[in-house]
Design an enzyme around this catalytic site. Structure first.
Site, PDB file in Angstrom:
ATOM      1  N   ASP A  19       0.875  -1.322   0.028  1.00 48.88           N
ATOM      2  CA  ASP A  19      -0.125  -0.021   0.046  1.00 48.88           C
ATOM      3  C   ASP A  19       0.738   1.402   0.014  1.00 48.88           C
ATOM      4  O   ASP A  19       0.456   2.154   0.467  1.00 48.88           O
ATOM      5  CB  ASP A  19      -1.057  -0.112   1.129  1.00 48.88           C
ATOM      6  N   GLU A  20       2.158   1.329  -0.626  1.00 53.90           N
ATOM      7  CA  GLU A  20       2.748   2.266  -0.637  1.00 53.90           C
ATOM      8  C   GLU A  20       2.339   3.520  -1.689  1.00 53.90           C
ATOM      9  O   GLU A  20       3.035   4.556  -1.840  1.00 53.90           O
ATOM     10  CB  GLU A  20       4.263   1.934  -0.963  1.00 53.90           C
ATOM     11  N   LYS A  22       2.048   2.057  -5.041  1.00 55.05           N
ATOM     12  CA  LYS A  22       2.825   1.595  -6.315  1.00 55.05           C
ATOM     13  C   LYS A  22       1.928   1.875  -7.522  1.00 55.05           C
ATOM     14  O   LYS A  22       2.305   2.085  -8.631  1.00 55.05           O
ATOM     15  CB  LYS A  22       2.822  -0.059  -6.103  1.00 55.05           C
ATOM     16  N   ALA A  45      -3.860  -8.613  -3.617  1.00 48.82           N
ATOM     17  CA  ALA A  45      -3.285  -7.032  -4.015  1.00 48.82           C
ATOM     18  C   ALA A  45      -4.448  -6.147  -4.524  1.00 48.82           C
ATOM     19  O   ALA A  45      -5.652  -6.692  -4.460  1.00 48.82           O
ATOM     20  CB  ALA A  45      -2.398  -6.995  -5.014  1.00 48.82           C
ATOM     21  N   GLY A  46      -4.303  -4.938  -4.733  1.00 48.22           N
ATOM     22  CA  GLY A  46      -5.701  -4.266  -5.154  1.00 48.22           C
ATOM     23  C   GLY A  46      -4.971  -2.573  -5.474  1.00 48.22           C
ATOM     24  O   GLY A  46      -4.268  -2.268  -4.482  1.00 48.22           O
ATOM     25  N   HIS A  47      -5.322  -2.141  -6.325  1.00 47.85           N
ATOM     26  CA  HIS A  47      -5.008  -0.655  -6.583  1.00 47.85           C
ATOM     27  C   HIS A  47      -6.533  -0.273  -7.143  1.00 47.85           C
ATOM     28  O   HIS A  47      -7.208  -0.874  -8.099  1.00 47.85           O
ATOM     29  CB  HIS A  47      -3.856  -0.348  -7.314  1.00 47.85           C
ATOM     30  N   GLN A 229       2.091  -6.248  -3.167  1.00 47.93           N
ATOM     31  CA  GLN A 229       2.608  -6.091  -1.782  1.00 47.93           C
ATOM     32  C   GLN A 229       3.878  -5.420  -1.455  1.00 47.93           C
ATOM     33  O   GLN A 229       4.399  -4.845  -2.331  1.00 47.93           O
ATOM     34  CB  GLN A 229       2.622  -7.651  -1.177  1.00 47.93           C
ATOM     35  N   THR A 306     -10.046  -5.416   1.380  1.00 45.48           N
ATOM     36  CA  THR A 306     -10.843  -5.814   2.471  1.00 45.48           C
ATOM     37  C   THR A 306     -11.483  -4.804   3.101  1.00 45.48           C
ATOM     38  O   THR A 306     -12.380  -5.044   4.051  1.00 45.48           O
ATOM     39  CB  THR A 306     -10.125  -6.805   3.643  1.00 45.48           C
ATOM     40  N   ARG A 310      -6.198   0.354   8.041  1.00 46.18           N
ATOM     41  CA  ARG A 310      -4.585   0.249   8.008  1.00 46.18           C
ATOM     42  C   ARG A 310      -4.097   0.898   9.297  1.00 46.18           C
ATOM     43  O   ARG A 310      -4.572   1.578   9.836  1.00 46.18           O
ATOM     44  CB  ARG A 310      -3.933   0.924   6.735  1.00 46.18           C
ATOM     45  N   LYS A 336       2.625  10.423  -0.810  1.00 48.32           N
ATOM     46  CA  LYS A 336       1.688  10.661   0.056  1.00 48.32           C
ATOM     47  C   LYS A 336       2.292  11.767   0.916  1.00 48.32           C
ATOM     48  O   LYS A 336       1.885  11.475   2.281  1.00 48.32           O
ATOM     49  CB  LYS A 336       1.007   9.426   0.688  1.00 48.32           C
TER      50      LYS A 336
HETATM   51  P1  IMP Z   1      -2.712 -13.045   2.375  1.00 44.31           P
HETATM   52  O1  IMP Z   1      -1.713 -12.583   1.309  1.00 44.31           O
HETATM   53  O2  IMP Z   1      -4.066 -12.893   2.155  1.00 44.31           O
HETATM   54  O3  IMP Z   1      -2.198 -14.443   2.851  1.00 44.31           O
HETATM   55  O4  IMP Z   1      -2.362 -12.180   3.537  1.00 44.31           O
HETATM   56  C1  IMP Z   1      -1.243 -12.272   4.329  1.00 44.31           C
HETATM   57  C2  IMP Z   1      -0.855 -11.091   4.918  1.00 44.31           C
HETATM   58  O5  IMP Z   1      -0.330 -10.068   3.941  1.00 44.31           O
HETATM   59  C3  IMP Z   1      -2.155 -10.127   5.673  1.00 44.31           C
HETATM   60  O6  IMP Z   1      -1.609  -9.593   6.930  1.00 44.31           O
HETATM   61  C4  IMP Z   1      -2.645  -9.031   4.689  1.00 44.31           C
HETATM   62  O7  IMP Z   1      -3.358  -7.985   5.196  1.00 44.31           O
HETATM   63  C5  IMP Z   1      -1.370  -8.996   3.903  1.00 44.31           C
HETATM   64  N1  IMP Z   1      -1.485  -8.509   2.410  1.00 44.31           N
HETATM   65  C6  IMP Z   1      -1.551  -9.275   1.310  1.00 44.31           C
HETATM   66  N2  IMP Z   1      -1.940  -8.568   0.545  1.00 44.31           N
HETATM   67  C7  IMP Z   1      -1.693  -7.180   0.587  1.00 44.31           C
HETATM   68  C8  IMP Z   1      -1.516  -6.136   0.101  1.00 44.31           C
HETATM   69  O8  IMP Z   1      -1.854  -5.938  -1.177  1.00 44.31           O
HETATM   70  N3  IMP Z   1      -1.211  -4.907   0.685  1.00 44.31           N
HETATM   71  C9  IMP Z   1      -1.463  -4.812   1.925  1.00 44.31           C
HETATM   72  N4  IMP Z   1      -1.270  -5.807   2.802  1.00 44.31           N
HETATM   73  C10 IMP Z   1      -1.463  -7.222   2.311  1.00 44.31           C
END
Ligand code: IMP
Length: 355
Positions: A19-20, A22, A45-47, A229, A306, A310, A336
Protein backbone atom coordinates in the site's frame (compact mmCIF):
# COMPACT_ATOMS: atom_id res chain seq x y z
CA UNK A 1 9.66 9.67 -16.00
CA UNK A 2 10.71 11.77 -18.99
CA UNK A 3 14.20 10.31 -18.64
CA UNK A 4 13.11 6.74 -19.00
CA UNK A 5 14.51 5.54 -22.26
CA UNK A 6 12.68 3.12 -24.45
CA UNK A 7 13.60 -0.56 -24.19
CA UNK A 8 14.29 -0.26 -20.48
CA UNK A 9 12.95 -3.06 -18.36
CA UNK A 10 11.98 -1.78 -14.96
CA UNK A 11 10.83 -3.43 -11.75
CA UNK A 12 8.66 -1.45 -9.35
CA UNK A 13 8.68 -2.72 -5.78
CA UNK A 14 7.14 -1.66 -2.48
CA UNK A 15 9.61 -0.93 0.31
CA UNK A 16 7.28 -1.37 3.29
CA UNK A 17 4.26 -3.58 4.05
CA UNK A 18 2.41 -2.83 0.83
CA UNK A 19 0.00 0.00 0.00
CA UNK A 20 2.90 2.38 -0.69
CA UNK A 21 1.03 3.87 -3.66
CA UNK A 22 2.73 1.66 -6.25
CA UNK A 23 -0.39 1.74 -8.44
CA UNK A 24 0.06 5.45 -9.12
CA UNK A 25 3.71 5.05 -10.08
CA UNK A 26 3.05 1.97 -12.18
CA UNK A 27 0.27 3.88 -13.91
CA UNK A 28 2.66 6.74 -14.79
CA UNK A 29 5.44 4.41 -15.92
CA UNK A 30 2.99 2.26 -17.88
CA UNK A 31 2.54 5.15 -20.30
CA UNK A 32 6.20 4.77 -21.30
CA UNK A 33 6.20 0.96 -21.37
CA UNK A 34 5.09 -1.56 -23.94
CA UNK A 35 4.04 -4.24 -21.48
CA UNK A 36 3.07 -4.36 -17.82
CA UNK A 37 3.70 -7.61 -15.98
CA UNK A 38 2.53 -8.98 -12.63
CA UNK A 39 4.84 -11.67 -11.27
CA UNK A 40 3.68 -12.71 -7.79
CA UNK A 41 0.68 -12.67 -5.47
CA UNK A 42 -2.91 -12.74 -6.59
CA UNK A 43 -6.12 -10.89 -5.82
CA UNK A 44 -4.88 -10.15 -2.30
CA UNK A 45 -3.37 -7.03 -3.91
CA UNK A 46 -5.43 -4.17 -5.17
CA UNK A 47 -5.24 -0.72 -6.55
CA UNK A 48 -7.81 1.89 -7.26
CA UNK A 49 -7.55 3.82 -10.49
CA UNK A 50 -9.72 6.74 -11.43
CA UNK A 51 -9.98 7.38 -15.18
CA UNK A 52 -12.32 10.07 -16.53
CA UNK A 53 -14.14 10.17 -13.21
CA UNK A 54 -14.73 6.41 -13.21
CA UNK A 55 -13.23 4.30 -10.42
CA UNK A 56 -11.71 0.91 -11.23
CA UNK A 57 -10.68 -1.44 -8.45
CA UNK A 58 -8.24 -3.87 -9.96
CA UNK A 59 -6.77 -6.79 -8.02
CA UNK A 60 -5.16 -8.96 -10.67
CA UNK A 61 -5.03 -7.17 -13.98
CA UNK A 62 -2.26 -4.56 -14.28
CA UNK A 63 -3.54 -1.01 -14.60
CA UNK A 64 -1.84 -0.81 -18.02
CA UNK A 65 -4.98 -2.47 -19.39
CA UNK A 66 -6.69 0.92 -19.41
CA UNK A 67 -4.17 2.22 -22.00
CA UNK A 68 -5.07 1.08 -25.50
CA UNK A 69 -2.49 -1.24 -27.02
CA UNK A 70 -0.50 -2.03 -23.86
CA UNK A 71 0.31 -5.66 -23.34
CA UNK A 72 -0.63 -6.88 -19.86
CA UNK A 73 0.76 -10.09 -18.50
CA UNK A 74 -0.12 -12.24 -15.49
CA UNK A 75 3.08 -14.21 -15.09
CA UNK A 76 3.79 -17.74 -13.92
CA UNK A 77 4.49 -16.60 -10.34
CA UNK A 78 0.88 -15.63 -9.70
CA UNK A 79 -1.91 -17.50 -8.01
CA UNK A 80 -5.08 -16.74 -9.97
CA UNK A 81 -8.68 -17.02 -8.90
CA UNK A 82 -10.38 -17.43 -12.30
CA UNK A 83 -13.73 -16.25 -11.00
CA UNK A 84 -12.20 -13.00 -9.71
CA UNK A 85 -10.21 -12.54 -12.91
CA UNK A 86 -13.26 -13.05 -15.14
CA UNK A 87 -15.15 -10.52 -13.03
CA UNK A 88 -12.36 -7.95 -13.56
CA UNK A 89 -12.29 -8.67 -17.30
CA UNK A 90 -16.05 -8.09 -17.47
CA UNK A 91 -15.77 -4.83 -15.52
CA UNK A 92 -13.08 -3.55 -17.86
CA UNK A 93 -15.03 -4.55 -20.95
CA UNK A 94 -18.23 -3.04 -19.58
CA UNK A 95 -16.64 0.41 -19.68
CA UNK A 96 -15.38 0.06 -23.22
CA UNK A 97 -11.78 -1.03 -22.66
CA UNK A 98 -10.28 -3.90 -24.59
CA UNK A 99 -8.74 -6.96 -22.96
CA UNK A 100 -7.35 -8.23 -26.23
CA UNK A 101 -3.78 -7.68 -25.00
CA UNK A 102 -4.17 -9.53 -21.73
CA UNK A 103 -2.03 -12.66 -21.45
CA UNK A 104 -2.13 -15.22 -18.66
CA UNK A 105 0.65 -17.69 -18.00
CA UNK A 106 -0.34 -21.31 -18.46
CA UNK A 107 2.00 -22.06 -15.56
CA UNK A 108 0.36 -19.76 -13.00
CA UNK A 109 -1.45 -21.61 -10.23
CA UNK A 110 -5.22 -21.62 -9.84
CA UNK A 111 -6.97 -20.72 -6.60
CA UNK A 112 -9.60 -23.41 -6.04
CA UNK A 113 -12.66 -23.29 -3.74
CA UNK A 114 -10.91 -25.46 -1.12
CA UNK A 115 -8.04 -22.94 -0.94
CA UNK A 116 -10.43 -20.21 0.16
CA UNK A 117 -12.08 -22.55 2.68
CA UNK A 118 -8.68 -23.57 4.05
CA UNK A 119 -7.56 -19.92 4.36
CA UNK A 120 -10.63 -19.18 6.51
CA UNK A 121 -10.24 -22.37 8.53
CA UNK A 122 -6.54 -21.81 9.29
CA UNK A 123 -7.25 -18.27 10.41
CA UNK A 124 -10.09 -19.52 12.63
CA UNK A 125 -7.88 -22.17 14.21
CA UNK A 126 -5.06 -19.68 14.84
CA UNK A 127 -7.56 -17.48 16.71
CA UNK A 128 -5.72 -14.63 18.45
CA UNK A 129 -2.54 -15.53 16.58
CA UNK A 130 -4.11 -15.24 13.15
CA UNK A 131 -2.19 -13.61 10.28
CA UNK A 132 -5.12 -11.43 9.27
CA UNK A 133 -5.02 -12.69 5.68
CA UNK A 134 -7.21 -11.32 2.93
CA UNK A 135 -9.05 -14.71 2.90
CA UNK A 136 -8.55 -15.02 -0.84
CA UNK A 137 -6.96 -18.48 -0.59
CA UNK A 138 -3.49 -17.15 -1.46
CA UNK A 139 -1.49 -19.08 1.17
CA UNK A 140 -3.18 -22.47 0.65
CA UNK A 141 -2.78 -22.13 -3.13
CA UNK A 142 0.98 -21.44 -2.84
CA UNK A 143 1.17 -24.30 -0.31
CA UNK A 144 -0.26 -26.65 -2.92
CA UNK A 145 2.11 -25.28 -5.54
CA UNK A 146 5.07 -26.20 -3.35
CA UNK A 147 3.63 -29.53 -2.26
CA UNK A 148 2.97 -30.34 -5.93
CA UNK A 149 -0.76 -30.71 -5.55
CA UNK A 150 -1.60 -27.45 -7.31
CA UNK A 151 -3.65 -26.93 -10.44
CA UNK A 152 -2.10 -24.76 -13.13
CA UNK A 153 -3.97 -22.47 -15.50
CA UNK A 154 -3.08 -24.62 -18.53
CA UNK A 155 -4.84 -27.57 -16.94
CA UNK A 156 -8.16 -25.74 -17.06
CA UNK A 157 -8.08 -26.24 -20.82
CA UNK A 158 -8.18 -30.02 -20.67
CA UNK A 159 -11.24 -31.53 -18.97
CA UNK A 160 -9.83 -35.06 -18.69
CA UNK A 161 -6.56 -33.84 -17.13
CA UNK A 162 -8.40 -31.58 -14.70
CA UNK A 163 -10.80 -34.36 -13.76
CA UNK A 164 -7.95 -36.79 -13.16
CA UNK A 165 -5.97 -34.33 -11.04
CA UNK A 166 -8.96 -33.22 -9.00
CA UNK A 167 -10.18 -36.75 -8.37
CA UNK A 168 -6.87 -37.30 -6.55
CA UNK A 169 -6.71 -33.90 -4.84
CA UNK A 170 -10.28 -33.45 -3.60
CA UNK A 171 -10.45 -36.63 -1.45
CA UNK A 172 -7.09 -35.61 0.02
CA UNK A 173 -8.45 -32.16 0.87
CA UNK A 174 -11.58 -33.64 2.45
CA UNK A 175 -9.37 -35.80 4.69
CA UNK A 176 -7.34 -32.76 5.73
CA UNK A 177 -10.49 -30.80 6.55
CA UNK A 178 -11.89 -33.71 8.56
CA UNK A 179 -8.60 -33.89 10.51
CA UNK A 180 -9.39 -30.32 11.57
CA UNK A 181 -12.76 -31.61 12.79
CA UNK A 182 -14.59 -29.96 9.90
CA UNK A 183 -16.84 -31.75 7.47
CA UNK A 184 -16.29 -30.31 4.02
CA UNK A 185 -17.39 -31.96 0.86
CA UNK A 186 -16.31 -30.62 -2.49
CA UNK A 187 -18.43 -31.69 -5.44
CA UNK A 188 -15.89 -32.99 -7.94
CA UNK A 189 -18.26 -32.93 -10.89
CA UNK A 190 -19.43 -29.39 -10.19
CA UNK A 191 -15.90 -28.06 -9.67
CA UNK A 192 -14.62 -29.70 -12.86
CA UNK A 193 -17.55 -28.28 -14.85
CA UNK A 194 -17.13 -24.79 -13.39
CA UNK A 195 -13.36 -24.63 -13.85
CA UNK A 196 -13.50 -26.02 -17.39
CA UNK A 197 -15.96 -23.21 -18.14
CA UNK A 198 -13.56 -20.68 -16.64
CA UNK A 199 -10.78 -22.20 -18.76
CA UNK A 200 -12.84 -21.73 -21.90
CA UNK A 201 -13.58 -18.10 -21.08
CA UNK A 202 -9.89 -17.40 -20.39
CA UNK A 203 -8.58 -19.53 -23.25
CA UNK A 204 -7.90 -16.65 -25.69
CA UNK A 205 -5.57 -15.12 -23.07
CA UNK A 206 -3.70 -18.22 -21.88
CA UNK A 207 -0.24 -18.67 -23.32
CA UNK A 208 3.47 -19.24 -22.64
CA UNK A 209 4.07 -15.77 -21.22
CA UNK A 210 7.78 -16.35 -20.65
CA UNK A 211 8.21 -16.87 -24.37
CA UNK A 212 6.07 -13.83 -25.09
CA UNK A 213 8.08 -11.57 -22.74
CA UNK A 214 11.43 -12.75 -24.06
CA UNK A 215 10.21 -12.13 -27.59
CA UNK A 216 9.21 -8.59 -26.60
CA UNK A 217 12.64 -8.05 -25.05
CA UNK A 218 14.35 -9.22 -28.23
CA UNK A 219 12.22 -6.70 -30.15
CA UNK A 220 13.56 -3.95 -27.82
CA UNK A 221 10.19 -3.42 -26.22
CA UNK A 222 10.15 -2.15 -22.64
CA UNK A 223 8.64 -4.13 -19.79
CA UNK A 224 7.34 -2.80 -16.52
CA UNK A 225 7.35 -5.48 -13.85
CA UNK A 226 4.83 -4.54 -11.20
CA UNK A 227 5.38 -6.07 -7.77
CA UNK A 228 2.42 -6.64 -5.48
CA UNK A 229 2.61 -6.15 -1.69
CA UNK A 230 5.76 -4.78 -0.05
CA UNK A 231 9.24 -6.04 0.78
CA UNK A 232 8.34 -6.82 4.42
CA UNK A 233 5.26 -8.83 3.50
CA UNK A 234 7.46 -11.28 1.63
CA UNK A 235 7.77 -14.92 2.63
CA UNK A 236 11.58 -14.81 2.51
CA UNK A 237 12.61 -11.46 3.95
CA UNK A 238 9.42 -10.22 5.55
CA UNK A 239 8.24 -10.16 9.15
CA UNK A 240 7.54 -13.89 9.20
CA UNK A 241 5.07 -15.43 9.98
CA UNK A 242 2.97 -12.29 9.47
CA UNK A 243 3.59 -12.21 5.76
CA UNK A 244 2.00 -13.19 2.47
CA UNK A 245 3.04 -16.40 0.72
CA UNK A 246 5.14 -15.12 -2.17
CA UNK A 247 8.58 -13.59 -2.30
CA UNK A 248 8.17 -9.86 -2.63
CA UNK A 249 11.74 -8.73 -3.36
CA UNK A 250 12.83 -7.57 -6.81
CA UNK A 251 14.80 -10.78 -7.38
CA UNK A 252 11.54 -12.67 -7.68
CA UNK A 253 10.43 -10.59 -10.67
CA UNK A 254 12.59 -12.73 -12.95
CA UNK A 255 11.43 -16.03 -11.49
CA UNK A 256 7.77 -15.03 -11.53
CA UNK A 257 7.83 -13.84 -15.13
CA UNK A 258 10.35 -16.20 -16.72
CA UNK A 259 12.98 -13.71 -17.84
CA UNK A 260 16.66 -13.69 -16.94
CA UNK A 261 18.19 -11.19 -14.45
CA UNK A 262 20.41 -9.63 -17.13
CA UNK A 263 17.31 -8.31 -18.85
CA UNK A 264 16.49 -5.98 -15.97
CA UNK A 265 17.76 -2.40 -16.38
CA UNK A 266 16.28 -0.62 -13.44
CA UNK A 267 14.67 -1.22 -10.05
CA UNK A 268 12.46 1.43 -8.50
CA UNK A 269 11.32 1.32 -4.88
CA UNK A 270 8.14 3.01 -3.68
CA UNK A 271 7.99 4.30 -0.11
CA UNK A 272 5.14 6.08 1.59
CA UNK A 273 6.21 9.13 3.65
CA UNK A 274 4.88 7.26 6.69
CA UNK A 275 4.25 3.57 7.31
CA UNK A 276 1.10 1.47 7.19
CA UNK A 277 0.33 -2.16 7.70
CA UNK A 278 -2.83 -4.25 7.30
CA UNK A 279 -3.16 -7.41 9.35
CA UNK A 280 -1.14 -8.67 12.31
CA UNK A 281 2.59 -8.52 13.03
CA UNK A 282 5.27 -6.27 14.46
CA UNK A 283 5.33 -2.57 13.64
CA UNK A 284 8.03 -0.68 15.58
CA UNK A 285 7.03 2.82 14.46
CA UNK A 286 3.28 2.30 14.93
CA UNK A 287 1.23 5.20 16.30
CA UNK A 288 -1.73 3.99 18.29
CA UNK A 289 -2.85 7.51 19.07
CA UNK A 290 -4.50 10.54 17.48
CA UNK A 291 -1.58 11.12 15.09
CA UNK A 292 -2.03 7.57 13.78
CA UNK A 293 -5.74 8.29 13.35
CA UNK A 294 -4.95 11.54 11.53
CA UNK A 295 -2.68 9.68 9.11
CA UNK A 296 -5.44 7.11 8.56
CA UNK A 297 -8.06 9.77 7.90
CA UNK A 298 -5.93 12.12 5.80
CA UNK A 299 -4.36 9.28 3.82
CA UNK A 300 -7.61 7.29 3.37
CA UNK A 301 -5.80 4.32 4.85
CA UNK A 302 -8.38 1.61 4.43
CA UNK A 303 -7.60 -1.60 2.51
CA UNK A 304 -8.50 -1.73 -1.21
CA UNK A 305 -9.16 -5.47 -0.99
CA UNK A 306 -10.77 -5.94 2.41
CA UNK A 307 -11.71 -2.39 3.46
CA UNK A 308 -9.92 -2.91 6.81
CA UNK A 309 -8.48 0.19 8.53
CA UNK A 310 -4.70 0.18 8.06
CA UNK A 311 -2.42 0.49 11.08
CA UNK A 312 -0.39 3.72 10.73
CA UNK A 313 2.97 4.95 12.01
CA UNK A 314 6.03 7.10 11.29
CA UNK A 315 8.35 6.54 8.35
CA UNK A 316 10.79 3.80 9.36
CA UNK A 317 14.20 4.22 7.74
CA UNK A 318 15.54 1.02 9.25
CA UNK A 319 13.03 -0.76 7.04
CA UNK A 320 13.74 1.39 3.99
CA UNK A 321 17.51 0.86 4.26
CA UNK A 322 16.99 -2.88 4.55
CA UNK A 323 14.64 -2.76 1.55
CA UNK A 324 17.33 -0.95 -0.46
CA UNK A 325 19.79 -3.69 0.45
CA UNK A 326 17.40 -6.49 -0.47
CA UNK A 327 16.16 -5.01 -3.75
CA UNK A 328 19.10 -2.92 -5.06
CA UNK A 329 16.91 0.05 -5.91
CA UNK A 330 18.24 2.64 -8.35
CA UNK A 331 15.65 5.16 -7.24
CA UNK A 332 13.00 5.56 -4.59
CA UNK A 333 9.70 7.31 -5.13
CA UNK A 334 8.20 8.90 -2.02
CA UNK A 335 4.43 9.01 -2.01
CA UNK A 336 1.74 10.73 0.09
CA UNK A 337 3.99 13.41 1.59
CA UNK A 338 0.95 15.70 1.62
CA UNK A 339 -0.74 13.47 4.19
CA UNK A 340 1.79 14.76 6.74
CA UNK A 341 0.53 18.33 6.30
CA UNK A 342 -0.43 19.90 9.60
CA UNK A 343 1.48 17.35 11.68
CA UNK A 344 4.23 19.02 13.67
CA UNK A 345 6.76 17.73 14.57
CA UNK A 346 7.12 14.99 11.96
CA UNK A 347 9.18 12.11 13.30
CA UNK A 348 11.23 9.49 11.48
CA UNK A 349 12.42 6.23 12.96
CA UNK A 350 16.17 5.87 12.42
CA UNK A 351 17.05 3.02 14.80
CA UNK A 352 15.45 0.47 17.09
CA UNK A 353 16.15 0.10 20.79
CA UNK A 354 16.05 -3.50 21.94
CA UNK A 355 14.43 -4.53 25.22
P1 IMP B 1 -2.59 -13.05 2.33
O1 IMP B 1 -1.69 -12.54 1.27
O2 IMP B 1 -4.05 -12.90 2.03
O3 IMP B 1 -2.24 -14.48 2.73
O4 IMP B 1 -2.36 -12.17 3.67
C1 IMP B 1 -1.15 -12.25 4.40
C2 IMP B 1 -0.80 -10.88 4.96
O5 IMP B 1 -0.43 -10.00 3.90
C3 IMP B 1 -1.93 -10.18 5.70
O6 IMP B 1 -1.38 -9.42 6.77
C4 IMP B 1 -2.51 -9.24 4.66
O7 IMP B 1 -3.16 -8.14 5.24
C5 IMP B 1 -1.25 -8.83 3.94
N1 IMP B 1 -1.48 -8.40 2.54
C6 IMP B 1 -1.66 -9.20 1.46
N2 IMP B 1 -1.77 -8.46 0.35
C7 IMP B 1 -1.64 -7.17 0.71
C8 IMP B 1 -1.63 -5.94 -0.02
O8 IMP B 1 -1.75 -5.88 -1.25
N3 IMP B 1 -1.44 -4.82 0.73
C9 IMP B 1 -1.26 -4.85 2.08
N4 IMP B 1 -1.26 -5.96 2.78
C10 IMP B 1 -1.45 -7.13 2.12
Amino acid sequence: IKNIRKSMNTIVRGTQWGDEGKGKIVDLLAMESDAVVRFQGGNNAGHTIVVDGRTYKLHLIPSGILYPGKICVLGNGLVIDPEALIWEIEEIKKYGHSVENLYISELAHVIMPYHKSMDALEEKIKGGKKIGTTLRGIGPCYTDKVSRTGIRVGELLDKSVLEERLSEIIPLKEKIFSAFGEKWEFDLEYIVKKYVEYGQILKPHITDTSLLLNKLISEKKSLLLEGAQGTFLGIDHGTYPFVTSSSTVSGNACCGSGIGPRKIDKVIGVAKAYTTRVGSGEFPAELENEIGQKLRDNGHEYGTTTGRPRRCGWLDLVMIKTAIMLNSFDEIVITKLDVLSGINPIKICVAYERD
